[in-house]
Design an enzyme around this catalytic site. Structure first.
Site, PDB file in Angstrom:
ATOM      1  N   ARG A 221       1.418  -5.162   3.796  1.00 20.59           N
ATOM      2  CA  ARG A 221       1.571  -5.843   2.521  1.00 20.59           C
ATOM      3  C   ARG A 221       0.602  -7.017   2.447  1.00 20.59           C
ATOM      4  O   ARG A 221       0.342  -7.707   3.438  1.00 20.59           O
ATOM      5  CB  ARG A 221       3.015  -6.335   2.328  1.00 20.59           C
ATOM      6  CG  ARG A 221       4.020  -5.228   2.032  1.00 20.59           C
ATOM      7  CD  ARG A 221       3.759  -4.614   0.664  1.00 20.59           C
ATOM      8  NE  ARG A 221       4.734  -3.583   0.312  1.00 20.59           N
ATOM      9  CZ  ARG A 221       4.560  -2.284   0.495  1.00 20.59           C
ATOM     10  NH1 ARG A 221       3.456  -1.863   1.107  1.00 20.59           N
ATOM     11  NH2 ARG A 221       5.458  -1.412   0.103  1.00 20.59           N
ATOM     12  N   HIS A 269      -6.129   0.280  -1.419  1.00 25.50           N
ATOM     13  CA  HIS A 269      -4.737   0.707  -1.241  1.00 25.50           C
ATOM     14  C   HIS A 269      -4.650   2.227  -1.110  1.00 25.50           C
ATOM     15  O   HIS A 269      -3.867   2.891  -1.814  1.00 25.50           O
ATOM     16  CB  HIS A 269      -3.862   0.215  -2.397  1.00 25.50           C
ATOM     17  CG  HIS A 269      -2.411   0.095  -2.018  1.00 25.50           C
ATOM     18  ND1 HIS A 269      -1.586  -0.879  -2.519  1.00 25.50           N
ATOM     19  CD2 HIS A 269      -1.637   0.820  -1.167  1.00 25.50           C
ATOM     20  CE1 HIS A 269      -0.370  -0.741  -2.010  1.00 25.50           C
ATOM     21  NE2 HIS A 269      -0.380   0.291  -1.190  1.00 25.50           N
TER      22      HIS A 269
END
Length: 306
Positions: A221, A269
């Protein structure tokens, strides 16, 4: 079993056939009377009018099965009182392992040293994996999967987690041992969830504990570090390079300094994705368990946030 597919409409085409194939006994709907549903398949972004879903009317629902591995955007909903299960997809785990393994090998072998500029750099030879120390932050399913892939190659793997739960075959560190876990990390792979305890975990003080020139691979994250702290740490050589797949705000702005920093590699991502064909089997198992009153898999601990 009546199930509401409470996820963005763009996901319906891929998830609907996978879920119905994995669990043909369900009646899968995209809308209806909330009180009539036995379960929800949920992903943030539903409803698509921008409102936060109110779980209160779903009085009959025995489980809310997330389609996402991360649940930080769900556990904060005060109306959610039903059991919440996170998605642990074997396809996602495999994809994450392959991504991290690739970058660990690139860092270990020093592949970025060999610029194609006509200069013969024959004196740079990497050590064997048996001499390379790798630390994994986060020893859940993803961290343990990566450790299992690295160990046969000979890497000296250690893992850090808040609990310090032992993992067979590797050195483990608990919450208070973070300085020792970082100090040994020639390559640091971060696979931590977004929780109050992990936000800002890597800051100027903790990053300074890394060996000079260490590599950081963050596929967990983006809230793990303050971006200004990381940029300052990179300029100081600890870490020597950062591979970043996740960010506090996505997509990363075109003028963000990460794009142009010589010691940063940005990937958009893409480290891993939940795959409906494998993840639907996990969802189906939990739907059946809920209807039989059996213990649910991957039940979220609300106090820990995952």
């Amino acid at each position: 079993m009546k199930v509401l597919f409470a996820a963005p409409s763009k996901d319906w085409a891929s998830w609907q056939p996978a879920l119905e194939a994995a669990c043909p006994e369900i009646e899968l709907h995209r809308d209806g009377d909330p009180a009539s549903f036995d379960a929800l398949i949920y992903a943030p972004g539903y409803p698509e009018n921008g409102e936060i879903l109110d779980f209160t009317p779903f009085t009959r629902a025995r489980v809310v099965q997330s389609l996402w591995a991360g649940v930080e955007r769900i556990v904060t909903n005060p109306t959610l009182t039903q059991p919440l299960c996170r998605m642990v997809d074997p396809g996602l785990e495999r994809g994450m392992t392959e991504y991290c393994l690739g970058w660990v090998m690139r860092a270990h072998l020093g592949m970025d040293l060999y610029a194609q500029d006509g200069i013969w750099r024959g004196k740079t030879c990497p050590p064997l994996a048996t001499s390379r120390r790798v630390t994994i932050l986060g020893m859940g399913e993803l961290g343990r999967g990566l450790a299992a892939a690295l160990r046969p190659l000979g890497f000296r793997v250690a893992g850090w987690s808040v609990s310090g739960r032992p993992v067979e075959g590797i050195e483990t560190f608990a919450e208070a041992d973070l300085p020792a876990a970082l100090a040994r990390a020639e390559i640091l792979v971060a696979l931590l969830p977004d929780t109050p305890g992990t936000r800002g975990l890597l800051n100027r003080e903790t990053l300074a504990l890394l060996p000079e020139g260490a590599w950081l691979v963050n596929a967990g994250r983006g809230t793990l570090f303050d971006e200004a702290d990381l940029l300052a740490a990179l300029d100081a050589g600890r870490p020597g390079h950062a591979v970043l797949d996740v960010f506090s705000a996505e997509p990363l702005a075109p003028d963000h300094p990460f794009w142009s920093h010589p010691r940063v590699t940005v990937t958009p991502h893409i480290a891993a994705a939940t795959r409906p064909e494998t993840a639907a089997l996990i969802a189906a198992d939990n739907l059946r368990r809920a209807m039989r009153g059996e213990p649910l898999r991957f039940l979220v601990d609300r106090t820990r946030g995952y």
